[in-house]
Design a protein around this motif. Structure first.
Motif, mmCIF file in Angstrom:
data_model
loop_
_atom_site.group_PDB
_atom_site.id
_atom_site.type_symbol
_atom_site.label_atom_id
_atom_site.label_comp_id
_atom_site.label_asym_id
_atom_site.label_seq_id
_atom_site.Cartn_x
_atom_site.Cartn_y
_atom_site.Cartn_z
ATOM 1 N N ALA A 26 0.845 -1.192 0.000
ATOM 2 C CA ALA A 26 0.000 0.000 0.000
ATOM 3 C C ALA A 26 0.880 1.241 0.000
ATOM 4 O O ALA A 26 1.639 1.467 0.939
ATOM 5 C CB ALA A 26 -0.908 0.004 1.216
ATOM 6 N N THR A 40 0.869 5.198 0.214
ATOM 7 C CA THR A 40 0.010 6.307 0.625
ATOM 8 C C THR A 40 0.734 7.633 0.430
ATOM 9 O O THR A 40 1.959 7.704 0.395
ATOM 10 C CB THR A 40 -0.425 6.171 2.095
ATOM 11 O OG1 THR A 40 0.728 6.282 2.944
ATOM 12 C CG2 THR A 40 -1.105 4.835 2.348
ATOM 13 N N PRO A 87 -2.701 3.025 5.860
ATOM 14 C CA PRO A 87 -3.440 2.476 4.709
ATOM 15 C C PRO A 87 -4.933 2.291 4.937
ATOM 16 O O PRO A 87 -5.722 2.593 4.042
ATOM 17 C CB PRO A 87 -2.741 1.131 4.469
ATOM 18 C CG PRO A 87 -1.340 1.367 4.918
ATOM 19 C CD PRO A 87 -1.466 2.267 6.115
ATOM 20 N N TYR A 109 -3.071 5.187 -2.388
ATOM 21 C CA TYR A 109 -4.046 6.094 -1.795
ATOM 22 C C TYR A 109 -3.408 7.482 -1.680
ATOM 23 O O TYR A 109 -2.264 7.605 -1.232
ATOM 24 C CB TYR A 109 -4.475 5.595 -0.421
ATOM 25 C CG TYR A 109 -4.887 4.135 -0.422
ATOM 26 C CD1 TYR A 109 -5.984 3.698 -1.153
ATOM 27 C CD2 TYR A 109 -4.169 3.191 0.304
ATOM 28 C CE1 TYR A 109 -6.357 2.365 -1.161
ATOM 29 C CE2 TYR A 109 -4.532 1.852 0.316
ATOM 30 C CZ TYR A 109 -5.623 1.438 -0.422
ATOM 31 O OH TYR A 109 -5.991 0.126 -0.433
ATOM 32 N N PHE A 151 -4.007 -2.270 7.791
ATOM 33 C CA PHE A 151 -4.320 -2.276 6.368
ATOM 34 C C PHE A 151 -5.820 -2.199 6.115
ATOM 35 O O PHE A 151 -6.255 -1.661 5.099
ATOM 36 C CB PHE A 151 -3.802 -3.563 5.720
ATOM 37 C CG PHE A 151 -2.328 -3.600 5.436
ATOM 38 C CD1 PHE A 151 -1.535 -2.477 5.570
ATOM 39 C CD2 PHE A 151 -1.728 -4.780 5.016
ATOM 40 C CE1 PHE A 151 -0.186 -2.516 5.295
ATOM 41 C CE2 PHE A 151 -0.378 -4.827 4.734
ATOM 42 C CZ PHE A 151 0.399 -3.699 4.872
#
Length: 238
Positions: free
Chosen positions: A39, A41, A76, A70, A119
């Motif tokens: 992930a 970010t 996340p 993201y 997560f």
């Protein structure tokens, strides 16, 4: 080792640069390498993320894979929820790492922030992905005051989950270390129960890629494919 999970004891401590150094050392030894970022970010759709930075520093021979991105610089779970996007779950991370493992000698799974950053809404973490993979965890730590507590806490979290603490890498070793940083070289292995496996020079990520790749094996211990010696480093700085 074919899969190694790279976690930090916090954020902005040199985890991505350390991942790049391990990748560069492995490539220099003739190994094939993949880097997985579950992930990403705080990075926009067209911006370069951590995988791109690892590839830039270690070389284009690295296979990079990012599972989700993201835009807001948050954990996340929260970043996914605010963006209205699905979260990444530990089982997805493990499955992606296993696919990469079929075609590479080394797969590095770089987390976001610390080991227990969430997560998803079920509380899934990087530690859960490491457990599913049966993979050891390499901890990237800061050099200075406060690092002993976070290293000890992360080591306890690993032990409580039956995960192997592969060792610690100092993500940014200052050119003029203060007393706390010098003392921490001896104390980090004591509080974490794991060996010190490297120290990256401050601003290593700002080096030209060719210089970075040449230097990387000298920043890492043999367990990570390098030539760095904790004993010699301690004699110099401890």
């Amino acid at each position: 080792m074919s899969v190694v999970v790279v976690s930090g004891t916090g954020t902005e401590i040199g985890k991505t640069v350390a991942t790049a150094a391990v990748a560069a050392a492995a490539l220099a030894a003739g190994r094939t390498v993949a880097v997985l970022k579950p992930a990403q970010t705080g990075v926009g759709p067209q911006e370069a993320g951590d995988v791109a930075e690892v590839t830039r520093l270690a070389g284009s021979a690295v296979t990079g894979l990012e599972l989700a991105r993201y835009p807001e610089p948050l954990a996340p779970e929260r970043a996914a929820a605010r963006a209205g996007l699905p979260p990444v779950r530990p089982a997805e991370v493990a499955a992606a790492a296993e696919r990469l493992d079929r075609d590479h000698d080394l797969v590095l799974v770089e987390g976001a922030g610390g080991l227990l950053v969430r997560f998803d809404s079920e509380g899934g973490t990087l530690a859960d992905a490491a457990r599913l993979l049966g993979a050891p965890v390499l901890l990237v730590v800061p050099a200075g005051l406060g690092t002993l507590n976070t290293a000890a806490l992360t080591a306890e979290a690993l032990a409580a989950r039956g995960l192997r603490n592969l060792g610690l890498v100092v993500g940014s070793w200052p050119g003029s270390p203060d007393l706390a940083a010098r003392c921490n070289l001896a104390d980090l292995p004591l509080v974490s129960g794991a060996p010190l496996l490297g120290a990256l020079p401050e601003a290593a990520g700002a080096l030209e890629p060719a210089e970075f790749r040449t230097g990387a094996p000298g920043w890492l211990a043999p367990e990570l494919g390098g030539t760095w010696s904790a004993g010699s480093f301690l004699e110099t700085w401890g």
